[in-house]
Design a protein around this motif. Structure first.
Motif, PDB file in Angstrom:
ATOM      1  N   PRO A  95       0.829  -1.216   0.000  1.00 57.52           N
ATOM      2  CA  PRO A  95       0.000   0.000   0.000  1.00 57.52           C
ATOM      3  C   PRO A  95       0.856   1.256   0.000  1.00 57.52           C
ATOM      4  N   TYR A  96       0.211   2.398  -0.301  1.00 56.31           N
ATOM      5  CA  TYR A  96       0.899   3.675  -0.306  1.00 56.31           C
ATOM      6  C   TYR A  96       0.270   4.566   0.755  1.00 56.31           C
ATOM      7  N   TYR A  97       1.112   5.085   1.652  1.00 58.44           N
ATOM      8  CA  TYR A  97       0.606   5.900   2.755  1.00 58.44           C
ATOM      9  C   TYR A  97       0.198   7.289   2.285  1.00 58.44           C
ATOM     10  N   ALA A  98       0.885   7.798   1.236  1.00 61.19           N
ATOM     11  CA  ALA A  98       0.528   9.110   0.690  1.00 61.19           C
ATOM     12  C   ALA A  98      -0.360   8.918  -0.528  1.00 61.19           C
ATOM     13  N   ASP A  99      -0.790  10.049  -1.145  1.00 61.18           N
ATOM     14  CA  ASP A  99      -1.660   9.960  -2.313  1.00 61.18           C
ATOM     15  C   ASP A  99      -0.845   9.618  -3.553  1.00 61.18           C
ATOM     16  N   ALA A 100      -1.527   9.611  -4.697  1.00 62.62           N
ATOM     17  CA  ALA A 100      -0.877   9.163  -5.934  1.00 62.62           C
ATOM     18  C   ALA A 100      -0.031  10.243  -6.590  1.00 62.62           C
ATOM     19  N   ASP A 101      -0.018  11.454  -6.052  1.00 65.46           N
ATOM     20  CA  ASP A 101       0.749  12.525  -6.677  1.00 65.46           C
ATOM     21  C   ASP A 101       2.239  12.224  -6.607  1.00 65.46           C
ATOM     22  N   ALA A 130       2.129  -2.555  -8.697  1.00 70.62           N
ATOM     23  CA  ALA A 130       2.252  -1.103  -8.527  1.00 70.62           C
ATOM     24  C   ALA A 130       1.946  -0.390  -9.834  1.00 70.62           C
ATOM     25  N   LEU A 131       2.377  -0.972 -10.957  1.00 70.38           N
ATOM     26  CA  LEU A 131       2.174  -0.333 -12.251  1.00 70.38           C
ATOM     27  C   LEU A 131       0.772  -0.560 -12.796  1.00 70.38           C
ATOM     28  N   GLU A 132       0.024  -1.449 -12.173  1.00 69.17           N
ATOM     29  CA  GLU A 132      -1.352  -1.677 -12.591  1.00 69.17           C
ATOM     30  C   GLU A 132      -2.301  -0.651 -11.995  1.00 69.17           C
ATOM     31  N   ARG A 133      -1.795   0.208 -11.128  1.00 76.16           N
ATOM     32  CA  ARG A 133      -2.581   1.298 -10.560  1.00 76.16           C
ATOM     33  C   ARG A 133      -2.396   2.526 -11.452  1.00 76.16           C
ATOM     34  N   THR A 134      -3.394   2.825 -12.246  1.00 74.24           N
ATOM     35  CA  THR A 134      -3.272   3.860 -13.263  1.00 74.24           C
ATOM     36  C   THR A 134      -2.865   5.201 -12.674  1.00 74.24           C
ATOM     37  N   GLU A 135      -3.498   5.628 -11.593  1.00 74.41           N
ATOM     38  CA  GLU A 135      -3.196   6.931 -11.009  1.00 74.41           C
ATOM     39  C   GLU A 135      -1.776   6.967 -10.467  1.00 74.41           C
ATOM     40  N   TYR A 136      -1.340   5.899  -9.831  1.00 77.37           N
ATOM     41  CA  TYR A 136       0.006   5.871  -9.273  1.00 77.37           C
ATOM     42  C   TYR A 136       1.055   5.875 -10.383  1.00 77.37           C
ATOM     43  N   ALA A 186       0.721   7.119 -13.494  1.00 76.30           N
ATOM     44  CA  ALA A 186       0.763   8.414 -14.179  1.00 76.30           C
ATOM     45  C   ALA A 186       1.219   9.540 -13.265  1.00 76.30           C
ATOM     46  N   GLY A 187       0.827   9.499 -12.000  1.00 71.74           N
ATOM     47  CA  GLY A 187       1.099  10.614 -11.099  1.00 71.74           C
ATOM     48  C   GLY A 187       2.396  10.510 -10.342  1.00 71.74           C
ATOM     49  N   ASN A 188       2.982   9.308 -10.260  1.00 76.00           N
ATOM     50  CA  ASN A 188       4.174   9.133  -9.435  1.00 76.00           C
ATOM     51  C   ASN A 188       5.324   8.508 -10.208  1.00 76.00           C
ATOM     52  N   VAL A 189       5.067   7.352 -10.821  1.00 71.98           N
ATOM     53  CA  VAL A 189       6.152   6.603 -11.459  1.00 71.98           C
ATOM     54  C   VAL A 189       6.687   7.336 -12.683  1.00 71.98           C
ATOM     55  N   VAL A 190       5.794   7.773 -13.568  1.00 72.31           N
ATOM     56  CA  VAL A 190       6.234   8.418 -14.805  1.00 72.31           C
ATOM     57  C   VAL A 190       6.979   9.728 -14.530  1.00 72.31           C
TER      58      VAL A 190
END
Length: 327
Positions: free
Chosen positions: A147-153, A176-182, A184-188
């Protein structure tokens, strides 16, 4: 009113004389070192130093080449800068105080290993992880999964560290990469800023290693619902083992190409991202959502790539992409 204003400016980080000179400039408007020194009885060198500090803080603008004349400017950006600097100073002060307490605790503890592992619980987890990450000087290594403690930004701390020359190596679990918001908003954004990313079907533990100073081990997705907590590991044999675990995962993982990269003469950024996602094992539907396109458009992109490279199937397309350094 004026004393209160001076106090508030000092709270933001200005010295008393700088705050006073700033208010005098607001009363007089554009002024020179000599004029303001004569009107206020200050030494010209002191006034010039205040001018430089106020210009550095974004509260005044220099209007001549020898930097002896300034004029007040709208303070919004400058005040934001002062606020961020003050936040950083407070964070550093907090770290110093915590380090001082650790020294005290070790000095009175009969168990020399007692300070090596610390349990962090509840809401403090996020703040403490960001605090430790801000202290990185050379490299941050991570095994990433929910899980992620912070948001997807995007993690602004990571982006700031990357801009400052800190190396990031991260191995992502496929989930982790199957979470679209995470994605686009964090990994990329991190990949585009220089993060070295790789992927495994799964990672053995959620882990962040800051330099060789400490590591944070977080609970897995299954355990997190029951207890949001993390373990802080300081230098010891366990930290060395976690470093070894990361390096094993890093060597076994596949590169994940989501950054800007060096693109071929006709490879578009969206096509590079598509190849990276497919190479990571992301399904068609999830890849389409991550790219913000329909499944039909995704297939059209794939057909175009296969046609342009002469590939008869996705496997041949992947080989072509790897040989040309696209993924």
């Amino acid at each position: 009113m004026v004393p209160d204003t001076i106090d508030h400016l000092m709270t933001l980080g200005l010295k008393k004389d700088e705050a006073e000179v700033y208010l005098e400039l607001l009363a007089e408007g554009t002024s020179t070192v000599g004029a303001l020194a004569e009107n206020t009885g200050r030494h010209p060198d002191s006034v010039h130093s205040c001018f430089e500090a106020l210009a550095d803080a974004g509260l005044v603008s220099v209007v001549n080449a020898d930097r002896t004349s300034v004029t007040p400017i709208p303070p919004g950006p400058g005040l934001d800068l002062l606020t961020r600097r003050r936040d950083l100073e407070l964070t550093q002060a907090r770290i110093t105080a915590m380090n001082a307490f650790d020294v005290f605790r070790r000095s009175i503890s009969g168990d020399p290993a007692e300070h090596l592992i610390e349990v962090i619980n509840g809401p403090a987890v996020v703040d403490r992880i960001y605090q430790l990450e801000r202290s990185a000087h050379t490299e941050v290594r991570g095994l990433d999964s929910p899980p992620y403690y912070a948001d997807a930004d995007a993690n602004q701390v990571e982006l700031d560290n990357l801009a400052g020359g800190v190396r990031y190596r991260v191995v992502y679990a496929k989930v982790a990469l199957e979470r679209t918001e995470y994605l686009a908003g964090n990994v990329v954004p991190a990949a585009k800023s220089g993060e070295e990313a790789r992927i495994l079907p799964d990672v053995p533990v959620k882990l962040m290693i800051i330099d060789d100073d400490c590591a944070v081990v977080s609970l897995s997705a299954g355990d997190a619902d029951a207890n949001q907590s993390a373990l802080l590991i300081r230098p010891c044999s366990l930290l060395s083992a976690l470093v070894g675990l990361f390096e094993m995962c890093w060597r076994a993982a596949l590169p994940l190409s989501l950054g800007a990269g060096t693109e071929g003469p006709y490879l578009q950024p969206s096509e590079r991202r598509l190849l990276g996602l497919l190479a990571a094992g992301i399904g068609d539907d999830q890849a389409a959502r991550s790219l913000g396109v329909s499944r039909r458009t995704l297939f059209r992109h794939l057909e175009s790539l296969m046609s342009r490279t002469g590939a008869a199937n996705r496997f041949q397309l992947a080989l072509h992409a790897m040989r040309n350094g696209w993924i």
